[in-house]
Structure formats: structure tokens, C-alpha cells
Design a protein around this motif. Structure first.
Motif, PDB file in Angstrom:
ATOM      1  N   SER A   5       0.820  -1.202   0.000  1.00  0.00           N
ATOM      2  CA  SER A   5       0.000   0.000   0.000  1.00  0.00           C
ATOM      3  C   SER A   5       0.858   1.257   0.000  1.00  0.00           C
ATOM      4  O   SER A   5       0.597   2.211  -0.732  1.00  0.00           O
ATOM      5  N   THR A  45      -4.032  -3.092 -11.518  1.00  0.00           N
ATOM      6  CA  THR A  45      -4.492  -3.022 -10.128  1.00  0.00           C
ATOM      7  C   THR A  45      -4.933  -4.402  -9.639  1.00  0.00           C
ATOM      8  O   THR A  45      -4.720  -4.753  -8.475  1.00  0.00           O
ATOM      9  N   LEU A  74      -5.494   0.358  -1.567  1.00  0.00           N
ATOM     10  CA  LEU A  74      -5.567   1.076  -2.839  1.00  0.00           C
ATOM     11  C   LEU A  74      -5.623   2.588  -2.660  1.00  0.00           C
ATOM     12  O   LEU A  74      -5.750   3.333  -3.634  1.00  0.00           O
ATOM     13  N   GLN A 100       2.294   1.625  -3.536  1.00  0.00           N
ATOM     14  CA  GLN A 100       1.361   1.181  -4.581  1.00  0.00           C
ATOM     15  C   GLN A 100       1.778   1.659  -5.972  1.00  0.00           C
ATOM     16  O   GLN A 100       1.875   0.870  -6.913  1.00  0.00           O
ATOM     17  N   LYS A 112       3.254  -1.009  -8.903  1.00  0.00           N
ATOM     18  CA  LYS A 112       2.542  -1.155 -10.178  1.00  0.00           C
ATOM     19  C   LYS A 112       3.407  -0.717 -11.359  1.00  0.00           C
ATOM     20  O   LYS A 112       3.417  -1.354 -12.417  1.00  0.00           O
TER      21      LYS A 112
END
Length: 464
Positions: free
Chosen positions: A60, A74, A282, A63, A67
Motif C-alpha cells: 500500500s 491493479t 488502494l 502502490q 505497479k
């Protein structure tokens, strides 16, 4: 008298082995019956889970970087949370058994700490090798140790502090856990940026180095487990006390006897928590994209739920203990959380308002919901009830984490927030049903503390 003399001899022997100084000087810090020694043990207990909570939300806190560097959607990113939860669907039932019957609390704590440490190293190695499957494997191994380590931590607390400030100890352990999560949210992004500047490039190697640095917290917690195991074994020898156990008695056959009110509590638990943890997982990119926050600002606001929970949980627990009315408090927590998600979804109000409200309601629900289990099942079913509650919570988190990733990839953040609102509405419906069902049964779950004490006293007198 004989036992007291034997303890004194053992303590004298310990003092001699530790340098032969004055017994008074050694006794305070080395005597397991004295508070200075217990404070040392308490510090070790608190830091036992620090690495686990610090590293749980590493994805988190990073994030955007995960990615980007691993070239993930996601949906793929949320696999890192789902695979943490999968082993705990089963280990919620087996963790206490393994600690009590197979390993013992001391060896079990060390083994589960090793799983956490090794899992985090594998997770970091997966980033270094640019192998996402290896990162997923690391999270799975990490999950094997994570939840069971919390059980071990609570068992140590009961063994050392039962009847001597146990509620305060639980509150301190929870606060340290939230501190670990908060530090992670606010530090990991800065560590990543520092390494990127030193290497003058980003990529999976920079991510891997950052995660490997984070694993140092797990190594520190493993050292705490080793020292705590030694001190507990020494105290057992000196005080002639029995080895501590979790007290969890799991009988899956008890599930068929669970009352309807307990199943409603399970639904509230799952419906509520699946709208909290996946959202935090997220949250960083959400605050960057919708509110134009910087990465540091997004991490700070994403951690506010944990920051508020650290001091609020003990205080709100005291309020619930003093007032009772558990269903009313749960209803209030669910409504506040629903309002928070709706503000984040449909308005551009300052998100600090919604996140602060969510932090308070998150703490309030934990204080009011989990104790209700003890009001609706018999004592011999408590281990099974709590194990089943944690099991379906982890199952819900695993499934919703994957669903949330897919929704975000295909529909965007607005639809995802609507989905989280729907989950909270399911919990809200279950709370209302629980209120009316409990009312039909006499309203015991929503009694004030004084009324509940009087009822229990009358029941005891009647049974006698």
C-alpha cells in the motif's frame, strides 16, 4: 515456605551467574516477579509484532512504485493482499493448536516470526529478480506467520500480565501494531525515493532494495521472539509456573450449534472490514488522482486510520466497557464509515474529514463487535467462534481484494467506492437484523453494563 526458599535460591543463583553483584541490584531487573523485569518483557512483546504490521502494508505504501516497476494492473497488485489472506482462512483454526500441542508457545512464536521474516525476504527478492510470482509466494509465506504470531503475542500477554493490567497491555500491543503500520505508510515512499536518487534510476531493483531494507524490521521482531522465549523459559524455571497456552479449543462440530445472532455478527465483520483494508491498500493512488495530492501527502492521509486507532482503541474500549450498549455502538460505527465512503465517493470535500471519521469508527467497531461473540456463545465454544470469525474475515478479504482490483481496472475509483458502500450496507442490514433479533430474545446484547451485570448476577443466583 519451601517453594519460596527454592525461588530465592534460584534467584541467588541467577545473580551469581550474571556477575555476582549485589542481589538487590540484580533482583529488580532479573526477578520475573518484579515490575522492572516485566516492563522489559512488555517492551519485547510490543515489538514482537512490529515487523509484521510494518511490512503487511508495504504494498500500500508503495502502490504506485510496485505497479509501475513490476508493470502490474491493479488486479495483479491486489493479489499481494489476497495471497496474504488465503493461508489464514485455515490457520485461524490451526494456529492455536500448533502453538499449544505441537511447538509450544516459545518455539511456535520463533517459527512464526521466521515465516514472517523469510516471507518478507522472498517478497523483496521477487522484486530484485523482477519476478512477480516470487513476490506472491513471499506474501503467502508471510501470511502463514502473520496471523498466528498475533495469537502468540496475546498468549504471552495473558501469561505474564493476567490480573495485573492485562487490558492496558492489550491496548499497548494494539497501539504498537498501529504505530508499525503508520511508520510504514509514511516512511517507505521516502526510502524508495532516496534509493532511486542514489542509483539515479527507478525499476524493480530499486523496489527490491527498498523492500529488503523493510525486512530489517522483521529481523528485529525475530530477535525479540528469541529473547522473549529465553526470558519466559527462565521465568518458568524460577517461578515453577506452567507453560502458557493459547486457551483456544477448536471444535468444528460446534459450528452447527452457532446461534443466528452469531452468524449476523460474522456478516457484520466481513461486510465492514472488506470496505476498510482493501480501501487502504488502494488508497494512495486514489488520493493522488482524485485530490491531486503528492505521494507523501497521499501516504500521510492513507495512514490516518491507523494513527487514530492507536490512541483511540484503548479509550473507546473503556467507553464501551463502561456503557455497554454494544449494538448501538456497532450501528454508529457502521453509519459513520458509510458516511465516510460516501463523502470520498461523491464529494470533493477535504478528505481528511472522511478519513478521520473512518479512523474513529474503525476503532469503535473493533471495541464493540468482537466482545459480543462472548455474549452469544458458551465459554467452551469461544475458541471455535473466534477462529471461524477470523477465517471468514480472511476469506472475505482475499475475495474482495481480487474483486476490488478488477473493478478498479475496468470501472475506476467511483464505481469501486460505490462497491465499498454496498459492502457497508450489507453490514448495516445485518446490524439492524441483529438489533431486532436480540430484542426478541430479551435484548441482552444491547444492555447497559449495569443491567448486564445485574442479569448475570440473577442468572447465577437462579442456577445455584
Amino acid at each position: 515456605m519451601a517453594d519460596r526458599e527454592e525461588r530465592r535460591n534460584l534467584l541467588d543463583g541467577e545473580a551469581e551467574r550474571n556477575g555476582g553483584g549485589g542481589l538487590r541490584t540484580m533482583a529488580a531487573i532479573c526477578n520475573p516477579e518484579r515490575w522492572p523485569h516485566r516492563i522489559v518483557v512488555l517492551i519485547l512483546m510490543c515489538f514482537l509484532g512490529f515487523g509484521d504490521y510494518f511490512c503487511y502494508d508495504n504494498p500500500s505504501a508503495l502502490q504506485q512504485q510496485v505497479k509501475q516497476d513490476m508493470e502490474l494492473s491493479t488486479s495483479g497488485f491486489m493479489q499481494l493482499y489476497a495471497w496474504y489472506s488465503w493461508p489464514n482462512v485455515v490457520l485461524c483454526f490451526l494456529g492455536g493448536f500448533l502453538l499449544d500441542r505441537v511447538f509450544g508457545i516459545r518455539l511456535g512464536t520463533i517459527i512464526f516470526s521466521l515465516f514472517v521474516c523469510i516471507g518478507q525476504v522472498i517478497f523483496a527478492a521477487g522484486a530484485l529478480a523482477d519476478a512477480f510470482w516470487l513476490m506472491v509466494l513471499g506474501r503467502f509465506v508471510f501470511g502463514i506467520g502473520g496471523e498466528s504470531l498475533a495469537v502468540a503475542q496475546n498468549t504471552y500477554a495473558v501469561s505474564w500480565f493476567k490480573g495485573k493490567g492485562l487490558n492496558l497491555v492489550f491496548g499497548l500491543q494494539l497501539s504498537m501494531a498501529r504505530l508499525g503500520s503508520t511508520v510504514n505508510m509514511n516512511v517507505m515512499g521516502l526510502v524508495y525515493d532516496s534509493i532511486r536518487k542514489l542509483r539515479d534510476s527507478s525499476g524493480s531493483t530499486t523496489l527490491g532494495i527498498t523492500l529488503m531494507i523493510a525486512s530489517a524490521t522483521c529481523v528485529f521482531s525475530l530477535i525479540c521472539a528469541l529473547v522473549l522465549g529465553y526470558l519466559d523459559k527462565r521465568a518458568e524455571r524460577i517461578l515453577n509456573k506452567e507453560a502458557c497456552s493459547t486457551g483456544e479449543v477448536i471444535k468444528l462440530t460446534d459450528v452447527k450449534d452457532f446461534p443466528f445472532s452469531l452468524w449476523l455478527i460474522f456478516i457484520i465483520c466481513v461486510g465492514y472490514y472488506v470496505a476498510i483494508f482493501p480501501f487502504i491498500g488502494l488508497g494512495q493512488v486514489f488520493f493522488i488522482e482524485k485530490f491531486n495530492f503528492s505521494s507523501v501527502e497521499a501516504s500521510a492521509i492513507n495512514s490516518i486510520v491507523y494513527i487514530i486507532s492507536a490512541p483511540a482503541s484503548p479509550l473507546l474500549g473503556l467507553v464501551v466497557d463502561k456503557t455497554g450498549k454494544n449494538i448501538t455502538w456497532v450501528l454508529m460505527a457502521v453509519l459513520i464509515t458509510l458516511a465516510s465512503h460516501m463523502m470520498l465517493a461523491f464529494t470533493f470535500w477535504n478528505p481528511w474529514i472522511a478519513m478521520c471519521l473512518m479512523g474513529v469508527s474503525y476503532s469503535l467497531l473493533a471495541c464493540a463487535l468482537w466482545p459480543m461473540v462472548a455474549f452469544v456463545v458458551a465459554d467452551h465454544q469461544l475458541g471455535t467462534a473466534y477462529g471461524f470469525m477470523q477465517s471468514i474475515q480472511n476469506l472475505g478479504l482475499a475475495l474482495i481484494s481480487m474483486a476490488a482490483g478488477g473493478i478498479l481496472d475496468s470501472r475506476g475509483y467511483l464505481f469501486l467506492e460505490v462497491f465499498f458502500c454496498a459492502c457497508i450496507c450489507i453490514a448495516l442490514i445485518a446490524v439492524v437484523l441483529l438489533y431486532f433479533f436480540d430484542l426478541l430474545k430479551g435484548g441482552e446484547l444491547n444492555l447497559s453494563t449495569s443491567a448486564r451485570a445485574k442479569l448475570q448476577k440473577d442468572s447465577l443466583s437462579h442456577s445455584e
